[in-house]
Design an enzyme around this catalytic site. Structure first.
Site: not given
Length: 235
Positions: A131, A135
């Site tokens: 990600h 995040k």
């Protein structure tokens, strides 16, 4: 449908954009730095806030009989408190670690593979998720869902970020750049492998899924997931 947004970050803004195209109205926005509109006017609340704010946001809405759809991860140790609030107020709650329609089909494919290979210990399992570098939680909620499905149907006893932890399914979590989300599971033996993966290119697929879930939840009581929305059999 009149919607309250609990959390107004990247996902909140994406839901606002997609909601208007589906003829829904945003009547309230609540974030850590501001409040706008009136939560009491909402038919439903959609929570994409933060791990430290999700629980209070969700219970606040449930306590005034507003059903909630939540996609915030990192707070599930307190899930029983939300279940109690939902039951006490007789109002619906739906949680998913990922609202992408394709991801939920991917999860079902992985469950099927794990069950089919349960007795074939010659296959080791690799789980990777990547990600963007903003995040907060690692591993992702989706990776944890994938891991738990594998653990339920394999020799692994738990998941771990530590590659050397005994009897654990290793989750390799990578944070870099602007990657929306990639999840990959590899069932590998010395002679062959089965690899399944999903990659998101835009947050719009999450927003569409969250709105589909919200439309589905209206008028329902109890606790639900995207498997209920998509009529996926988890047995």
């Amino acid at each position: 449908m009149k919607i309250a947004l609990l959390g107004y970050g990247k996902m909140g803004k994406e839901i606002e954009l997609v909601a208007s195209s589906r003829n829904h109205t945003i009547v309230s926005k609540i974030d850590k730095n501001f409040k706008e509109g009136d939560l009491n006017l909402a038919d439903i609340a959609i929570d994409f806030s933060s791990p430290d704010a999700a629980l209070s946001n969700i219970i606040m809405a449930l306590n005034i009989n507003i059903p909630v759809v939540s996609g915030t991860t990192g707070w599930l140790k307190d899930f029983n408190m939300v279940e109690s609030a939902s039951k006490k107020n007789n109002v619906g709650f739906l949680y998913s670690s990922n609202f992408s329609i394709a991801v939920n089909i991917f999860l079902e494919l992985n469950r099927s593979l794990a069950k089919l290979l349960e007795k074939h210990n010659e296959y080791s399992i690799e789980l990777n998720e990547t990600h963007h570098d903003q995040k907060i939680d690692a591993p992702s909620g989706t990776a944890i869902s994938i891991a738990n499905d594998i653990i339920s149907n394999s020799r692994y006893e738990k998941w771990s970020l530590n590659v050397n932890e005994k009897n654990s399914l290793h989750i390799n979590s990578i944070r870099k750049g602007n990657i929306i989300g990639i999840h990959e599971v590899n069932y590998k033996s010395s002679g062959d492998q089965i690899k399944i993966s999903h990659e998101s290119f835009s947050r719009s697929n999450y927003a569409i899924g969250a709105l589909i879930a919200s439309e589905w939840l209206i008028g329902k009581k109890g606790i639900y997931s995207m498997s209920d929305v998509l009529n996926i059999n988890k047995k």
